[in-house]
Design a protein around this motif. Structure first.
Motif, PDB file in Angstrom:
ATOM      1  N   ASP A 176      -7.791 -21.519  -0.111  1.00 52.16           N
ATOM      2  CA  ASP A 176      -7.536 -20.772   0.132  1.00 52.16           C
ATOM      3  C   ASP A 176      -6.281 -20.257   0.244  1.00 52.16           C
ATOM      4  O   ASP A 176      -5.277 -19.307  -0.141  1.00 52.16           O
ATOM      5  CB  ASP A 176      -8.239 -19.964   0.736  1.00 52.16           C
ATOM      6  N   PHE A 218       1.946 -14.638   0.947  1.00 50.32           N
ATOM      7  CA  PHE A 218       1.246 -13.406   1.438  1.00 50.32           C
ATOM      8  C   PHE A 218       0.620 -11.920   1.255  1.00 50.32           C
ATOM      9  O   PHE A 218       0.988 -11.885   2.182  1.00 50.32           O
ATOM     10  CB  PHE A 218       0.779 -13.960   3.269  1.00 50.32           C
ATOM     11  N   LYS A 252      -2.730 -17.990  -1.449  1.00 51.81           N
ATOM     12  CA  LYS A 252      -2.297 -16.778  -1.169  1.00 51.81           C
ATOM     13  C   LYS A 252      -0.593 -16.996  -1.178  1.00 51.81           C
ATOM     14  O   LYS A 252       0.214 -16.043  -1.369  1.00 51.81           O
ATOM     15  CB  LYS A 252      -3.324 -16.458   0.128  1.00 51.81           C
ATOM     16  N   ALA A 268      -1.899 -10.176   0.848  1.00 51.84           N
ATOM     17  CA  ALA A 268      -3.798 -10.731   1.538  1.00 51.84           C
ATOM     18  C   ALA A 268      -3.060 -10.222   2.780  1.00 51.84           C
ATOM     19  O   ALA A 268      -3.923 -10.500   3.837  1.00 51.84           O
ATOM     20  CB  ALA A 268      -3.172 -12.389   1.247  1.00 51.84           C
TER      21      ALA A 268
END
Length: 349
Positions: free
Chosen positions: A328, A338, A332, A341
């Protein structure tokens, strides 16, 4: 969702606009937590192999207790090999009585295996990954190591902590065993011991010397006092961190921040968002933790509640599950560093 990326106000703005690059990191943090670190072991290996090698700048590494051991692995010439060796030996520790002497023997085995003289020399001179180990020490009038002395000191600190965490720091002053005698992770200068090959082992032992569980140690170069677990003052670190130019990168084993060891039983004692403005935390989601065997991450109570075979099987299942955290994180990060996210860190503070 298995992993969460949380950021303070300044870090959040940076990541949403520019993403997070390894080159943005000025300081890395490792919290206390004993076996809880196993949920980060595979992520540490990924970061050591694929993420941090892209950071060519110097990064300060600060940790307390098991966090200092993790940061010392990051400071090695081959961090990936260090983490793999640490995971393997940690997974298979076994005890007859769990007394301090027996645990100390295991600690010395880890030190001899992972931090021999050659590796220690590299760590204490590594200008790219500068290590800072947090411990505490006794005051002169409390400088005992007997169970009676320990109990008196702990009860006094726990009672005083209900009023203010400064009471704990007054009874057990923070000591930073630090490369070059630097206090880089902190704005205010604590008591400093310069880190060297001669006291690296002692520093790591001191940082993880949980009262009533492990034997304390006197650290070469420091005062003639018994030194104890740094988590007593910096369990999960309350900040603010001294990172003026870059971000603070904080892989943590739980979506929860408990400033000091004595704060575990005080739900209203939390880290302040203003002290985490430039912090980026990477944490397993609560949903992921709930999905693990027994609905929790490993902890020291596993040694008491489970036999060795049951505990090792459980820990191995947790390690296997954490491969999903790595996947994960990788997804991401490669998607947009990121940017889509990241969440405000206030959701856990």
């Amino acid at each position: 969702m298995t992993i969460e990326i949380l950021a303070g106000a300044k870090a959040l703005h940076h990541i949403q606009n520019k993403g997070l690059q390894p080159q943005d990191i000025e300081l890395m943090v490792g919290a206390s937590g004993g076996p809880k670190w196993l949920i980060l072991s595979r992520l540490d290996q990924y970061l050591a192999e694929h993420f941090l090698p892209k950071a060519t700048q110097s990064i300060d590494l600060v940790g307390s207790s098991i966090g200092s051991w993790r940061m010392a692995c990051y400071a090695q010439k081959d961090p990936l090999a260090a983490f793999k060796a640490f995971e393997s030996i940690y997974m298979h520790q076994r005890y007859e009585t769990l007394n301090p002497q027996e645990i100390t023997e295991f600690v010395n085995l880890v030190l001899d295996t992972i931090f021999d003289d050659e590796q220690s020399e590299f760590i204490v001179t590594n200008e790219k990954r500068r290590l800072h180990v947090v411990a505490v020490r006794n005051r002169f009038l409390m400088n005992g190591r007997s169970n009676v002395s320990q109990t008196l000191g702990l009860l006094t600190a726990a009672t005083g902590n209900l009023l203010s965490s400064k009471v704990v720091e007054a009874l057990y002053p923070r000591v930073l065993i630090s490369q070059g005698g630097s206090h880089a992770p902190y704005h205010e200068r604590p008591e400093i011991i310069e880190l060297g090959v001669h006291n690296l082992h002692g520093a790591l032992v001191a940082s993880g010397a949980i009262p009533m569980a492990l034997e304390p140690i006197k650290v070469a170069g420091g005062k003639d006092r018994w030194h104890w677990d740094g988590g007593m003052v910096d369990y999960h670190f309350a900040g603010p961190f001294n990172a003026q130019k870059g971000l603070v990168f904080y892989p943590h084993f739980s979506p929860k921040v408990v400033p000091g060891w004595f704060d575990k039983a005080i739900p209203w004692r939390r880290a302040k968002a203003k002290n985490y403005e430039n912090v980026v935390m990477v944490v397993p989601s609560q949903k992921f933790i709930d999905s693990l065997p027994y609905g929790k991450i490993p902890d020291r109570k596993d040694f008491i509640k489970m036999d060795d075979i049951q505990r090792e099987s459980y820990w191995q299942n947790v390690l296997s599950a954490t491969d999903r955290l790595v996947a994960d994180f990788h997804q991401k990060w490669h998607k947009d560093q990121f940017a889509s996210a990241v969440k405000p860190i206030e959701v856990i503070l």
